[in-house]
Design a protein around this motif. Structure first.
Motif, PDB file in Angstrom:
ATOM      1  N   GLY A 109     -94.885  -6.233  93.742  1.00  0.00           N
ATOM      2  CA  GLY A 109     -96.255  -6.095  94.202  1.00  0.00           C
ATOM      3  C   GLY A 109     -96.925  -7.439  94.422  1.00  0.00           C
ATOM      4  N   ALA A 110     -97.829  -7.467  95.389  1.00  0.00           N
ATOM      5  CA  ALA A 110     -98.491  -8.738  95.735  1.00  0.00           C
ATOM      6  C   ALA A 110     -99.340  -9.277  94.597  1.00  0.00           C
ATOM      7  CB  ALA A 110     -99.328  -8.549  97.004  1.00  0.00           C
ATOM      8  N   ASN A 111     -99.802  -8.404  93.676  1.00  0.00           N
ATOM      9  CA  ASN A 111    -100.680  -8.838  92.585  1.00  0.00           C
ATOM     10  C   ASN A 111     -99.988  -8.794  91.238  1.00  0.00           C
ATOM     11  OD1 ASN A 111    -102.994  -9.232  94.287  1.00  0.00           O
ATOM     12  ND2 ASN A 111    -103.272  -6.995  94.346  1.00  0.00           N
ATOM     13  N   ASP A 112     -98.655  -8.828  91.196  1.00  0.00           N
ATOM     14  CA  ASP A 112     -97.918  -8.792  89.942  1.00  0.00           C
ATOM     15  C   ASP A 112     -98.231 -10.000  89.073  1.00  0.00           C
ATOM     16  OD1 ASP A 112     -96.741  -6.444  90.593  1.00  0.00           O
ATOM     17  OD2 ASP A 112     -94.770  -7.289  91.113  1.00  0.00           O
ATOM     18  N   ASP A 113     -98.143  -9.813  87.743  1.00  0.00           N
ATOM     19  CA  ASP A 113     -98.178 -10.901  86.764  1.00  0.00           C
ATOM     20  C   ASP A 113     -96.890 -10.804  85.976  1.00  0.00           C
ATOM     21  OD1 ASP A 113     -98.562 -12.763  84.790  1.00  0.00           O
ATOM     22  OD2 ASP A 113    -100.565 -12.068  84.222  1.00  0.00           O
ATOM     23  N   LEU A 114     -95.937 -11.690  86.203  1.00  0.00           N
ATOM     24  CA  LEU A 114     -94.607 -11.600  85.608  1.00  0.00           C
ATOM     25  C   LEU A 114     -94.650 -11.612  84.089  1.00  0.00           C
ATOM     26  CD1 LEU A 114     -92.541 -13.974  87.971  1.00  0.00           C
ATOM     27  CD2 LEU A 114     -93.095 -11.555  88.268  1.00  0.00           C
ATOM     28  N   ALA A 115     -95.630 -12.273  83.514  1.00  0.00           N
ATOM     29  CA  ALA A 115     -95.689 -12.383  82.054  1.00  0.00           C
ATOM     30  C   ALA A 115     -96.109 -11.084  81.394  1.00  0.00           C
ATOM     31  CB  ALA A 115     -96.644 -13.506  81.656  1.00  0.00           C
ATOM     32  N   ARG A 116     -96.551 -10.097  82.157  1.00  0.00           N
ATOM     33  CA  ARG A 116     -97.013  -8.825  81.574  1.00  0.00           C
ATOM     34  C   ARG A 116     -95.934  -7.727  81.601  1.00  0.00           C
ATOM     35  NH1 ARG A 116    -102.362  -8.507  80.507  1.00  0.00           N
ATOM     36  NH2 ARG A 116    -103.677 -10.201  81.262  1.00  0.00           N
ATOM     37  N   ASN A 133     -94.793 -11.370 100.397  1.00  0.00           N
ATOM     38  CA  ASN A 133     -96.038 -11.007  99.719  1.00  0.00           C
ATOM     39  C   ASN A 133     -96.176 -11.666  98.345  1.00  0.00           C
ATOM     40  OD1 ASN A 133     -93.963  -9.607  98.527  1.00  0.00           O
ATOM     41  ND2 ASN A 133     -95.182  -7.763  98.119  1.00  0.00           N
ATOM     42  N   GLY A 134     -95.447 -12.753  98.103  1.00  0.00           N
ATOM     43  CA  GLY A 134     -95.444 -13.343  96.759  1.00  0.00           C
ATOM     44  C   GLY A 134     -96.435 -14.484  96.533  1.00  0.00           C
ATOM     45  N   GLN A 135     -97.297 -14.759  97.494  1.00  0.00           N
ATOM     46  CA  GLN A 135     -98.162 -15.948  97.403  1.00  0.00           C
ATOM     47  C   GLN A 135     -99.121 -15.875  96.208  1.00  0.00           C
ATOM     48  OE1 GLN A 135     -97.872 -18.693  99.263  1.00  0.00           O
ATOM     49  NE2 GLN A 135     -99.435 -19.663  97.999  1.00  0.00           N
ATOM     50  N   ASN A 136     -99.577 -14.664  95.853  1.00  0.00           N
ATOM     51  CA  ASN A 136    -100.576 -14.518  94.792  1.00  0.00           C
ATOM     52  C   ASN A 136     -99.999 -13.997  93.484  1.00  0.00           C
ATOM     53  OD1 ASN A 136    -102.718 -15.372  96.485  1.00  0.00           O
ATOM     54  ND2 ASN A 136    -102.782 -13.336  97.428  1.00  0.00           N
ATOM     55  N   VAL A 137     -98.683 -13.899  93.372  1.00  0.00           N
ATOM     56  CA  VAL A 137     -98.074 -13.432  92.129  1.00  0.00           C
ATOM     57  C   VAL A 137     -98.326 -14.461  91.029  1.00  0.00           C
ATOM     58  CG1 VAL A 137     -95.899 -12.837  90.985  1.00  0.00           C
ATOM     59  CG2 VAL A 137     -96.336 -12.074  93.323  1.00  0.00           C
ATOM     60  N   LYS A 138     -98.676 -13.989  89.828  1.00  0.00           N
ATOM     61  CA  LYS A 138     -99.029 -14.868  88.717  1.00  0.00           C
ATOM     62  C   LYS A 138     -97.825 -15.156  87.842  1.00  0.00           C
ATOM     63  CE  LYS A 138    -103.743 -13.021  88.566  1.00  0.00           C
ATOM     64  NZ  LYS A 138    -103.527 -12.053  89.643  1.00  0.00           N
ATOM     65  N   SER A 139     -97.937 -16.263  87.058  1.00  0.00           N
ATOM     66  CA  SER A 139     -96.934 -16.683  86.067  1.00  0.00           C
ATOM     67  C   SER A 139     -95.596 -16.984  86.727  1.00  0.00           C
ATOM     68  CB  SER A 139     -96.764 -15.606  84.980  1.00  0.00           C
ATOM     69  OG  SER A 139     -97.984 -15.312  84.365  1.00  0.00           O
ATOM     70  N   VAL A 140     -95.602 -17.730  87.822  1.00  0.00           N
ATOM     71  CA  VAL A 140     -94.383 -18.163  88.512  1.00  0.00           C
ATOM     72  C   VAL A 140     -94.267 -19.679  88.389  1.00  0.00           C
ATOM     73  CG1 VAL A 140     -94.386 -16.233  90.129  1.00  0.00           C
ATOM     74  CG2 VAL A 140     -95.646 -18.306  90.703  1.00  0.00           C
ATOM     75  N   PRO A 141     -93.054 -20.238  88.561  1.00  0.00           N
ATOM     76  CA  PRO A 141     -92.916 -21.698  88.479  1.00  0.00           C
ATOM     77  C   PRO A 141     -93.636 -22.415  89.613  1.00  0.00           C
ATOM     78  CG  PRO A 141     -90.823 -20.689  89.103  1.00  0.00           C
ATOM     79  CD  PRO A 141     -91.727 -19.576  88.709  1.00  0.00           C
ATOM     80  N   PHE A 142     -93.686 -21.805  90.805  1.00  0.00           N
ATOM     81  CA  PHE A 142     -94.461 -22.366  91.908  1.00  0.00           C
ATOM     82  C   PHE A 142     -94.726 -21.250  92.906  1.00  0.00           C
ATOM     83  CE2 PHE A 142     -90.008 -23.039  92.878  1.00  0.00           C
ATOM     84  CZ  PHE A 142     -89.879 -22.613  94.199  1.00  0.00           C
ATOM     85  N   GLN A 143     -95.811 -21.387  93.688  1.00  0.00           N
ATOM     86  CA  GLN A 143     -96.247 -20.351  94.606  1.00  0.00           C
ATOM     87  C   GLN A 143     -95.376 -20.352  95.858  1.00  0.00           C
ATOM     88  OE1 GLN A 143     -98.721 -19.120  91.919  1.00  0.00           O
ATOM     89  NE2 GLN A 143     -98.715 -18.102  93.877  1.00  0.00           N
ATOM     90  N   ASN A 144     -94.969 -19.131  96.303  1.00  0.00           N
ATOM     91  CA  ASN A 144     -94.205 -18.989  97.538  1.00  0.00           C
ATOM     92  C   ASN A 144     -94.304 -17.522  97.977  1.00  0.00           C
ATOM     93  OD1 ASN A 144     -92.624 -19.640  99.678  1.00  0.00           O
ATOM     94  ND2 ASN A 144     -90.710 -19.791  98.533  1.00  0.00           N
ATOM     95  N   ASN A 145     -94.090 -17.236  99.235  1.00  0.00           N
ATOM     96  CA  ASN A 145     -94.158 -15.858  99.747  1.00  0.00           C
ATOM     97  C   ASN A 145     -92.850 -15.104  99.541  1.00  0.00           C
ATOM     98  OD1 ASN A 145     -96.775 -15.283 100.637  1.00  0.00           O
ATOM     99  ND2 ASN A 145     -96.518 -16.587 102.442  1.00  0.00           N
TER     100      ASN A 145
END
Length: 1010
Positions: free
Chosen positions: A372-379, A392-404
């Motif tokens: 999902g585009a609004n996922d938070d991996l830490a949850r 759709n990965g630009q806004n995903v949270k708790s990633v090492p760096f932002q990317n689509n």
């Protein structure tokens, strides 16, 4: 009573004589203070004898008395028996009557007395009456002349009035003296010539003095007027030049403005033409563009509006793996849709896991889902799946760096597990969770990355260059690899002899570590990769190497020979009855020719005789100098007053004497540091450089309660730093001649009869950063100094002569700098060697010196105390000093014999004296501000004049040789005209309604009408 200051230095004789009258008897008493090179001479247990040689060759020798360490002597009648100059001096004798010293010469000038004699009592009575009348007349004349002179000095009388009064006084005097002469002619024939001579002498002296002063004042006024006139003319010329420049600039701007206007007008015309041409051709260009458009696309023609609608095409929307059947659908025209994305997802999720399962027929254990585009991996909790983020990965949270575009493998239980991030750039990152606590992302190294960074081991046969070591010349890559030296020969930088090691480094710096295969050796090399080869290399040392080195017997023996403890040579501390000088001397004699250290441990070592340093490279070093001085109390935790290592001198002797007793060569490299040197008699010398020396160093010392702290003769490059040398009669004396002396960062103080710092014939010296206390008669006295600096010192004192620059044997110093010093007289006392308030707080006798940026304060000083005195010397510069002296008109004084000295921003004109020598000049803020004000007035007047000139130029016009005036011409005063040719005349209109014309007509007639 005549008061004299006499020095035993014979070059300081008094040239101004004591004037006496012939046959004066017991009328003059001499009170003389005696000095030894400026320091008060001790006359205790001495006798004094007066010696004189009269013009007729006879000699006078008489005893004189001593009172309060000064000579008191009344001249006998025989000293004035003969007219002329009498040469005198005082001899100083010891208790046995032997002459031990004598003063500089001084002189008596015996003038002729008027001899009045008579042959009988009646003549004497007549002479007395005539003498009384004569003296009365002479007194009246003198009073009148003095009144005229006073009026002239105060400028209360004009030059003509001076001449009138002088002529009147002269006429009255001549009449009175003529009558006296007539009355006394019969009885005073022998005295009239003396009376006339006396009157004429007095008259000529007064007249000449008045003429000289009158002419001097006239010249001074003329000089002032000429200076002001020249300044005004110079300012006027500058204003004219500025206006001319402004006119030129205005003309240039006007021309440039016209050029710009012409360019803009041309651009306007060109733009209008281009626009018109564009409008004319627009329709044609549009038609051509339409004609060039494609007629069909994929066989479809455009509609009436030019639009083309393409038909849909059949594409694969799904694929049945089991049956091999594809499902198709109609989609819009697109060249890049051979299989729909839905078919790919179906294939991954449904058919492939079931058909190709390796262990069972169940579904694949790790499901693949769209992230999902609004996922938070830490949850994420309690899941194991591969999540795909497809654009759709630009806004995903708790990633090492932002990317689509990326994928994440989630392996999580309730509160522990891992996340593995698979990047589009082929990077792999991992983070773990334990008890709901996440670690930071860690990048995992791929085999490609490791292969790129770490090379396989390689053999090398040479290591002269980086290319030899790394195998190529590439310097931009990061490297790490093991190597082996494939030869038994020695190779620089890597030992050789089959050594092994590691080569490493980034692009800018590289290095190697090589280990020997059979010896305890490690060599490191390194340097910039930009250089062709390693810049440095060296062998490492091990801990036991140092232990073995220290324990070597020969090293211990060498150490014992160069550091000698005075206790090992018989010295005893804390015993005031024991003389430690022999122990010091034995230790010095035991040093090798290369020198060494004489060490003073903790304790107080007493000296009853002198320690002699007769060789070079000797360092007298104490444990530490301890507290400031012997008066400091013990606090129970430190040593008693005086410090850890202390040397106490018990007699008025030289404690440490530097003296070459072997030959006349200079001694070098003598150092004193880290101990307290103290006397108990306030006499003698602490460190006495009797022989010429090179580089004597005195550092981190305390020296106190001694006659002279440091005295060096003929010292080159001495260095006295970071020491406390005070409570002494004199602190530092560099006598004879010295060069490159450094006296820095010390605390210094002397007693009233002494000098804090004395330098004779010093060249390129530096006295800076010192704190100098009262009471020395002079804080810094320099005799014939050249090319030196007195900078940044803080000096406190009670009297004038704080900094003195004086000649030595009639040789004057030059090219010195006195700058940035703070000089303060907080309370006033009389100078102990007779310097009065006019002597100057800074007293200069020398040439081409700079005195700048000093702050001089003198509270409580007498009226008209002098701040800076240029007593003698030319071209000295005094600039930007702050001089705060109350009630004085003498902040800066230049003596009349000093020439071309300049004072800038140090005092105003009211507190500057040039010695009536106009070459000595002062520039102050008031004068500069006055010049600025005059400039502003002249500028205003010039503006008015420019306006008037503009009005005039507007009223006249010139064509060829014709001048036309628009309006009226008013002529006042005399007018002279010259012309020739036909009828010419002038029409005038006066200010009082009178009008007319006049001129010469062609027929030769001159007519006037009005």
């Amino acid at each position: 009573m005549e008061t004299l200051n006499l020095d035993v230095n014979k070059k300081r004789e008094l040239t101004t004589p004591i004037r006496l009258r012939q046959r004066d008897k017991n009328s003059h008493t001499i009170h003389a203070s005696i000095f030894d090179h400026g320091v008060t001479y001790d006359l205790s247990k001495k006798n004094v004898q007066f010696n004189a040689s009269k013009p007729d060759g006879t000699i006078i020798q008489q005893s004189a008395s001593i009172t309060d360490n000064a000579i008191k002597y009344t001249l006998p009648e025989q000293a004035t028996a003969v007219t002329g100059k009498v040469k005198c001096y005082f001899s100083i004798l010891d208790s046995s009557g032997n002459v031990v010293d004598s003063t500089a010469t001084f002189y008596l000038e015996v003038e002729d007395a008027i001899n009045l004699t008579a042959g009988s009592k009646s003549y004497i009575e007549s002479i007395d009456a005539i003498k009384s009348n004569f003296e009365s007349k002479v007194a009246t004349i003198n009073a009148q002349l003095d009144k005229v002179q006073q009026d002239l000095n105060n400028k209360n009388i004009s030059g003509q009035e001076v001449l009138d009064k002088i002529n009147k006084i002269k006429s009255d005097a001549e009449n009175a003296l003529a009558k006296l002469n007539s009355d006394a002619q019969a009885t005073l024939s022998g005295i009239d010539s003396k009376i006339t001579s006396l009157v004429n002498d007095k008259w000529n002296t007064k007249s000449t003095d008045l003429d000289t002063k009158y002419n001097s004042h006239i010249k001074e006024l003329d000089s002032s007027w000429n200076t002001l006139r020249d300044k005004a003319l110079q300012q006027s010329n500058e204003i004219t030049n500025k206006n001319n420049q402004a006119g030129t600039l205005i003309n240039s701007i006007t021309t440039t403005k016209k050029d710009i206007e012409n360019i803009l007008e041309k651009l306007k015309t060109d733009s209008a033409t281009a626009l018109s041409n564009l409008e004319k051709n627009a329709d044609s260009l549009v038609a051509q563009a339409i004609e060039s458009l494609p007629k069909t696309v994929q066989g479809v023609k455009p509609d009436a509006n030019g639009n083309i609608t393409l038909p849909q095409q059949t594409v694969v929307s799904s694929f049945d793996v089991d049956s091999g059947q594809a499902t198709t659908m109609q989609r819009g025209y697109d060249n890049y849709w051979p299989v729909d994305q839905m078919a790919i997802n179906q294939l991954l999720r449904e058919k492939l896991p079931a058909k190709y399962a390796l262990k069972s027929d169940d579904a694949m254990k790790i499901p693949v889902v769209n992230g999902g585009a609004n996922d938070d991996l830490a949850r994420f909790r309690n899941m194991c799946q591969l999540r795909i983020y497809d654009g759709n990965g630009q806004n995903v949270k708790s990633v090492p760096f932002q990317n689509n575009w990326f994928s994440v493998l989630v392996n999580m239980h309730s509160n522990w597990g891992t996340l593995t991030y698979l990047g589009q750039d082929r990077s792999i990152w991992q983070s773990s969770c334990n008890g709901d606590q996440w670690t930071s992302w860690t990048k995992l190294a791929s085999t490609d990355y490791i292969d790129n960074k770490v090379q396989n081991a390689r053999d090398i046969t040479n290591a002269n260059t980086w290319q030899d070591i790394f195998g190529d010349s590439v310097t931009s890559k990061d490297r790490l690899f093991p190597f082996r030296v494939a030869t038994s020969s020695y190779i620089p930088n890597v030992l050789g002899d089959y050594a092994s090691g590691i080569a490493f480094g980034k692009a800018d710096v590289k290095g190697t570590i090589a280990v020997s295969n059979h010896e305890k050796k490690v060599v490191i090399s390194g340097g910039s990769a930009a250089s062709a080869s390693p810049r440095w290399s060296g062998e490492l040392s091990f801990k036991d190497d140092f232990a073995n080195y220290y324990n070597k017997p020969e090293i211990d023996n060498k150490f014992k020979n160069i550091v000698l403890n005075i206790v090992d040579f018989g010295a005893k501390a804390e015993d005031s009855n024991f003389d430690n000088a022999p122990a010091f001397n034995r230790a010095i004699q035991s040093l090798p020719s290369t020198g060494g250290i004489i060490y003073i441990p903790n304790g107080n070592f007493f000296l009853k005789s002198t320690v002699t340093i007769d060789r070079s490279y000797v360092h007298i070093m104490g444990l530490n100098h301890g507290l400031r001085s012997g008066i400091d109390p013990s606090d129970g935790t430190t040593q008693t007053g005086g410090g850890g290592a202390k040397v106490t001198v018990q007699n008025s002797i030289s404690a440490f004497k530097i003296q070459n007793t072997h030959n006349d060569k200079r001694l070098s490299g003598i150092t004193f540091s880290g101990f307290d040197l103290k006397g108990d008699t306030n006499g003698g010398v602490g460190i006495d450089g009797a022989s010429n020396t090179d580089r004597v160093v005195i550092d981190n010392m305390t020296i106190n309660n001694i006659g002279t702290g440091v005295k060096l003769n003929g010292a080159d490059a001495p260095r006295i730093t970071n020491s406390w040398i005070a409570e002494t009669k004199s602190s530092i004396q560099l006598t004879g001649a010295s060069q490159q002396a450094e006296i820095k960062n010390n605390s210094l103080g002397a007693q009233p009869q002494g000098i804090t710092v004395l330098l004779e014939n010093a060249d390129r010296y530096n006295i800076s950063g010192n704190n100098i206390y009262p009471d020395g008669s002079s804080a810094i006295r320099l005799l014939n100094p050249v090319h030196g600096a007195i900078v940044g010192n803080t000096i406190s004192a009670y009297y004038t002569g704080i900094i003195e620059m004086l000649p030595n044997d009639n040789t004057y110093g030059n090219s010195n700098v006195i700058s940035g010093n703070v000089i303060a007289i907080e309370s006033w006392k009389n100078n102990p060697i007779g310097r009065d308030s006019k002597w100057g707080i800074i007293h200069i006798e020398g040439y081409d010196n700079l005195i700048s940026g000093n702050n001089i304060l003198a509270n409580g000083s007498p009226q008209d105390t002098t701040g800076i005195l240029i007593m003698k010397g030319d071209r000295n510069k005094i600039a930007t000093n702050v001089i705060t002296i109350p009630n004085t008109s003498s902040k800066v004084v230049c003596n009349g014999s000093a020439n071309n000295n300049t004072v800038v921003y140090s005092t105003d004109s009211s507190s500057f004296q040039n010695g009536l020598n106009s070459s000595n000049q002062n520039i102050d803020f008031d004068e500069v501000n006055a010049l600025k004000k005059n400039y502003a007035i002249l500028e205003t007047q010039l503006n008015v004049l420019q306006g008037q000139m503009a009005d005039l130029l507007g009223a006249i016009s010139i064509s060829g040789d014709t001048l036309q005036i628009n309006g009226k011409l008013a002529v006042r005063g005399n007018v002279t005209t010259y012309w020739d040719g036909a009828d010419q005349f002038i029409v005038y209109s006066g200010h009082n309604f009178k009008r007319g014309y006049f001129g010469m007509y062609d027929n030769g007639q001159f007519k006037v009408n009005g």
